[in-house]
Design a protein around this motif. Sequence first.
Motif, PDB file in Angstrom:
ATOM      1  N   PHE A 196      -9.190   7.530  -7.657  1.00  0.00           N
ATOM      2  CA  PHE A 196      -7.899   7.406  -8.337  1.00  0.00           C
ATOM      3  C   PHE A 196      -6.948   8.504  -7.878  1.00  0.00           C
ATOM      4  O   PHE A 196      -5.769   8.242  -7.613  1.00  0.00           O
ATOM      5  N   LYS A 197      -7.428   9.737  -7.749  1.00  0.00           N
ATOM      6  CA  LYS A 197      -6.589  10.845  -7.274  1.00  0.00           C
ATOM      7  C   LYS A 197      -6.115  10.596  -5.847  1.00  0.00           C
ATOM      8  O   LYS A 197      -4.963  10.878  -5.500  1.00  0.00           O
ATOM      9  N   GLN A 198      -6.987  10.022  -5.017  1.00  0.00           N
ATOM     10  CA  GLN A 198      -6.605   9.695  -3.651  1.00  0.00           C
ATOM     11  C   GLN A 198      -5.491   8.645  -3.659  1.00  0.00           C
ATOM     12  O   GLN A 198      -4.493   8.779  -2.954  1.00  0.00           O
ATOM     13  N   PHE A 199      -5.652   7.633  -4.482  1.00  0.00           N
ATOM     14  CA  PHE A 199      -4.664   6.560  -4.599  1.00  0.00           C
ATOM     15  C   PHE A 199      -3.328   7.106  -5.113  1.00  0.00           C
ATOM     16  O   PHE A 199      -2.272   6.830  -4.540  1.00  0.00           O
ATOM     17  N   ALA A 200      -3.372   7.916  -6.168  1.00  0.00           N
ATOM     18  CA  ALA A 200      -2.150   8.498  -6.729  1.00  0.00           C
ATOM     19  C   ALA A 200      -1.455   9.406  -5.718  1.00  0.00           C
ATOM     20  O   ALA A 200      -0.224   9.415  -5.623  1.00  0.00           O
ATOM     21  N   GLY A 201      -2.241  10.140  -4.929  1.00  0.00           N
ATOM     22  CA  GLY A 201      -1.661  11.013  -3.897  1.00  0.00           C
ATOM     23  C   GLY A 201      -0.900  10.235  -2.840  1.00  0.00           C
ATOM     24  O   GLY A 201       0.173  10.660  -2.396  1.00  0.00           O
ATOM     25  N   ILE A 202      -1.438   9.093  -2.448  1.00  0.00           N
ATOM     26  CA  ILE A 202      -0.760   8.258  -1.451  1.00  0.00           C
ATOM     27  C   ILE A 202       0.568   7.758  -2.016  1.00  0.00           C
ATOM     28  O   ILE A 202       1.607   7.815  -1.351  1.00  0.00           O
ATOM     29  N   LEU A 203       0.542   7.280  -3.257  1.00  0.00           N
ATOM     30  CA  LEU A 203       1.769   6.761  -3.871  1.00  0.00           C
ATOM     31  C   LEU A 203       2.809   7.865  -4.055  1.00  0.00           C
ATOM     32  O   LEU A 203       4.001   7.649  -3.820  1.00  0.00           O
ATOM     33  N   GLU A 204       2.369   9.054  -4.458  1.00  0.00           N
ATOM     34  CA  GLU A 204       3.302  10.175  -4.615  1.00  0.00           C
ATOM     35  C   GLU A 204       3.904  10.575  -3.272  1.00  0.00           C
ATOM     36  O   GLU A 204       5.092  10.888  -3.187  1.00  0.00           O
ATOM     37  N   LYS A 205       3.091  10.561  -2.238  1.00  0.00           N
ATOM     38  CA  LYS A 205       3.584  10.909  -0.897  1.00  0.00           C
ATOM     39  C   LYS A 205       4.661   9.913  -0.448  1.00  0.00           C
ATOM     40  O   LYS A 205       5.604  10.281   0.251  1.00  0.00           O
ATOM     41  N   GLU A 206       4.556   8.672  -0.888  1.00  0.00           N
ATOM     42  CA  GLU A 206       5.542   7.644  -0.548  1.00  0.00           C
ATOM     43  C   GLU A 206       6.781   7.705  -1.445  1.00  0.00           C
ATOM     44  O   GLU A 206       7.694   6.913  -1.286  1.00  0.00           O
ATOM     45  N   GLY A 207       6.795   8.618  -2.431  1.00  0.00           N
ATOM     46  CA  GLY A 207       7.982   8.808  -3.261  1.00  0.00           C
ATOM     47  C   GLY A 207       7.888   8.254  -4.664  1.00  0.00           C
ATOM     48  O   GLY A 207       8.885   8.193  -5.377  1.00  0.00           O
ATOM     49  N   LEU A 208       6.690   7.851  -5.101  1.00  0.00           N
ATOM     50  CA  LEU A 208       6.530   7.320  -6.453  1.00  0.00           C
ATOM     51  C   LEU A 208       6.361   8.471  -7.440  1.00  0.00           C
ATOM     52  O   LEU A 208       5.576   9.386  -7.209  1.00  0.00           O
ATOM     53  N   GLN A 209       7.125   8.403  -8.535  1.00  0.00           N
ATOM     54  CA  GLN A 209       7.014   9.411  -9.597  1.00  0.00           C
ATOM     55  C   GLN A 209       7.005   8.711 -10.941  1.00  0.00           C
ATOM     56  O   GLN A 209       7.755   7.750 -11.151  1.00  0.00           O
ATOM     57  N   LYS A 210       6.178   9.221 -11.839  1.00  0.00           N
ATOM     58  CA  LYS A 210       6.108   8.666 -13.177  1.00  0.00           C
ATOM     59  C   LYS A 210       7.299   9.181 -13.989  1.00  0.00           C
ATOM     60  O   LYS A 210       7.682  10.348 -13.861  1.00  0.00           O
ATOM     61  N   ILE A 211       7.865   8.323 -14.806  1.00  0.00           N
ATOM     62  CA  ILE A 211       8.965   8.725 -15.682  1.00  0.00           C
ATOM     63  C   ILE A 211       8.351   9.406 -16.901  1.00  0.00           C
ATOM     64  O   ILE A 211       7.589   8.785 -17.641  1.00  0.00           O
ATOM     65  N   GLU A 212       8.659  10.674 -17.063  1.00  0.00           N
ATOM     66  CA  GLU A 212       8.175  11.423 -18.228  1.00  0.00           C
ATOM     67  C   GLU A 212       9.163  11.185 -19.364  1.00  0.00           C
ATOM     68  O   GLU A 212      10.347  11.477 -19.232  1.00  0.00           O
ATOM     69  N   CYS A 213       8.680  10.629 -20.468  1.00  0.00           N
ATOM     70  CA  CYS A 213       9.655  10.255 -21.487  1.00  0.00           C
ATOM     71  C   CYS A 213       9.232  10.549 -22.917  1.00  0.00           C
ATOM     72  O   CYS A 213      10.065  10.458 -23.822  1.00  0.00           O
TER      73      CYS A 213
END
Length: 172
Positions: free
Chosen positions: A101-118
């Motif tokens: 999961f950390k590997q997957f999240a790292g790839i998405l973050e590297k591509e510019g994905l960020q979670k909306i903190e709300c």
Amino acid sequence: MADGPENCEDLDSKQVEEGNVKESPSEDEAAELRDKLLRLTAEFDNFRKRSIREKEEYRKFAIEQMVIELLEVYDNFERALESAKQTDDISSVIKGVEMVFKQFAGILEKEGLQKIECKGAEFDPYLHEAMMHVDHPDHDDNTVVDVCKPGYYLHSKVIRPAMVTVSKKSDE
């Protein structure tokens, strides 16, 4: 282009007197201009078709590098499933899945994905989708108190708003 107005001195008075000088372009010039127009039109049409073809190729393979990286995640998930079937130690399975999961999240973050903190933020209809309103005495009116489904930015664009629970003041 020898017949243009800038070359008027080339004409002799005898041609003018005899009426051999034409004001409109000759048939040869018209054919030449027509040929140029047809060639330019064909070149532009070829350019347009090539641009469309290149855009389709780009669209088809734009995410190629990301897919290659995600194949590593896919392989690791397959290994984790095989390992889970062969072991009784649930903690090692959980640890392996967390690593993938950390590997997957790292790839998405590297591509510019960020979670909306709300959570705790004021409700914003551009970032949030209200799933329900609840009376909540500890929070101000119109405050996000719970996140039902997280939202995400891709670079600076909201690609999925967060589905949230919003507080409202009780009418007491």
